[in-house]
Design an enzyme around this catalytic site. Structure first.
Site, PDB file in Angstrom:
ATOM      1  N   GLY A 158      -8.117   6.375 -11.005  1.00 43.00           N
ATOM      2  CA  GLY A 158      -6.853   6.857 -10.431  1.00 43.00           C
ATOM      3  C   GLY A 158      -6.270   7.976 -11.264  1.00 43.00           C
ATOM      4  O   GLY A 158      -6.537   8.075 -12.459  1.00 43.00           O
ATOM      5  N   ASP A 274       8.380   0.026  -6.813  1.00 41.04           N
ATOM      6  CA  ASP A 274       7.298   0.798  -6.188  1.00 41.04           C
ATOM      7  C   ASP A 274       6.226  -0.150  -5.676  1.00 41.04           C
ATOM      8  O   ASP A 274       5.034   0.074  -5.870  1.00 41.04           O
ATOM      9  CB  ASP A 274       6.706   1.798  -7.189  1.00 41.04           C
ATOM     10  CG  ASP A 274       5.857   2.883  -6.503  1.00 41.04           C
ATOM     11  OD1 ASP A 274       6.034   3.085  -5.273  1.00 41.04           O
ATOM     12  OD2 ASP A 274       5.025   3.508  -7.175  1.00 41.04           O
TER      13      ASP A 274
END
Length: 427
Positions: A158, A274
């Protein structure tokens, strides 16, 4: 009390409520114009209502605090002329002079001292609360020597604006390493965010939370090391499989809710801010167990009472899963995570992201205006639908806690085992 008495009492309250609402609006206005260094607009507001010079935000900060922090001399002079308290204290006991000194606004420091300004507090608080916890003790327990990290067969899993997440090896064990870009390793705010995340993770111990293993804080690049979960993230899983069968979806929802119930436990509440499929990780390729991860935007709040709400950074997190109150920059609490959970539950049962016909920003905007996804899946029982609707309620106070969500999901799961209606989907 008669009905007519109740009615007249209600109508009498209405003007007072409107007046309170107008006052709040004008408070926001003077703080905003101060922040924008618009002395003319500030003066106009004070000519209309001099009491606004004493306006306070959620952190008890006055317009003079804001002007002092930014060094807006003309605005500060105007505020002082209209009677601003030079030594007003915010929630951290900071005076405007403390803010000016902390921000190294020398002209402002001189101005405030001319009006007998004194310095208290932390020498500059800024608009967001500082991390609640002090620097961690026993750092040797989790400080990792970067020499121990083996990147020989590593690969990037990522990337973000501050760094990358790499699969590596530590003492023979596969790990996920969040590595801050070398070019940002000296950035004060990046370092602050990094340390904040370490402060949170080091305290978390739960089967449904990604396990923190250690960090590199004394050498560069800065690195944060957690367990590596082989199953990838829920986003990729849903992209490949589409809608999940009800049994899997409910089990996944229970795992997420357990992790979040642990995080939301008082007095030290951690708001994720989030929560989305990319930040929910599958333990293995069999996809039989989930963990909540990525706490880069999380906030640790030491709760004084269960109804505390906070004014925190607006538009924090990912738009598609963002609660309306966050998008609108309103005050909010831990129930923002419950809203995000509802959107994930919807996506697991429907296969498509919520409001998938809109771009993420437009989806958040429409949701803030009251729009919600349409239930299409035959997997949605009345109980599941009702739970989802409660979780994404526009009024955050009406959303259930994760402890209540767990109870309701357990009942739904029990019913699934006995109800023939479900068997055609789960066999």
């Amino acid at each position: 009390m008669s009905a007519s008495e109740g009615s007249s009492g209600h109508s009498a309250d209405a003007p007072a409520k409107r007046k309170d609402k107008a006052k709040v609006s004008r408070t926001s206005l003077i703080l905003w114009h101060t922040h924008q260094n618009d002395a003319a607009a500030v003066k106009k507001l004070l000519e209309e209502d001099q009491s606004l010079v004493h306006a306070r935000d959620y952190d008890n900060r006055t317009p003079l605090h804001v002007a002092s922090l930014h060094g807006w001399i003309d605005v500060a002079k105007c505020l002082i002329e209209y009677g601003a308290d030079v030594n007003a204290q915010d929630r951290w006991k900071n005076t405007p002079l403390a803010d000016a000194e902390g921000a190294k606004k020398h002209s402002m420091v001189e101005l405030l001292k001319m009006y007998d300004g004194v310095s208290f507090g932390q020498d500059g608080s800024h608009s967001e609360p500082k991390p609640v916890l002090p620097p961690l003790s026993n750092k040797c327990d989790w400080e990792i020597d970067p020499v121990e990290l083996d990147f020989t067969n590593s690969h990037i899993v990522g990337k973000g604006s501050f760094g990358e997440i790499i699969r590596a090896s530590w003492r023979g064990t596969p790990v996920a390493v969040k590595r801050i870009l070398p070019s940002l390793s000296d950035d004060r705010f990046v370092i602050q965010d990094f340390r904040h995340e370490v402060n949170l993770l080091v305290k978390l111990r739960h089967p449904n939370i990604v396990q923190f293993l250690g960090a590199v804080t004394e050498k560069k690049p800065l690195m944060l090391i957690t367990e590596f979960l082989r199953g990838g993230d829920l986003h990729q899983c849903l992209k490949e499989k589409g809608a999940l069968n009800p049994t899997t979806a409910i089990n996944f929802a229970l795992d997420i809710a357990r992790g979040m119930a642990y995080m939301h436990t008082e007095p030290n509440v951690i708001i994720h801010r989030d929560l989305k499929p990319r930040n929910v990780l599958l333990v293995n390729s069999n996809a039989d167990h989930l963990k909540v991860g990525d706490f880069g935007l999380s906030k640790l709040i030491r709760v004084q009472n269960s109804h505390d709400v906070y004014k925190m950074t607006g538009e924090t997190g990912s738009y598609r899963y963002m609660a309306p109150e966050v998008f609108k920059h309103r005050k909010y609490d831990k129930k923002v995570d419950v809203y995000s959970f509802a959107m994930i539950l919807y996506q697991m049962l429907e296969g498509d992201p919520p409001l998938s016909n809109y771009e993420p920003y437009e989806a958040a905007k429409c949701a803030a205006e009251g729009l919600r996804p349409i239930f299409k899946s035959k997997y949605y029982t009345p109980e599941l639908r009702e739970l989802t609707e409660h979780c994404w309620d526009a009024d955050m106070n009406k959303r259930p806690s994760f402890l209540e969500i767990l109870k309701r999901l357990e009942k739904i799961k029990e019913k699934m085992g006995t109800d023939h209606h479900w068997n055609i989907f789960t066999s």
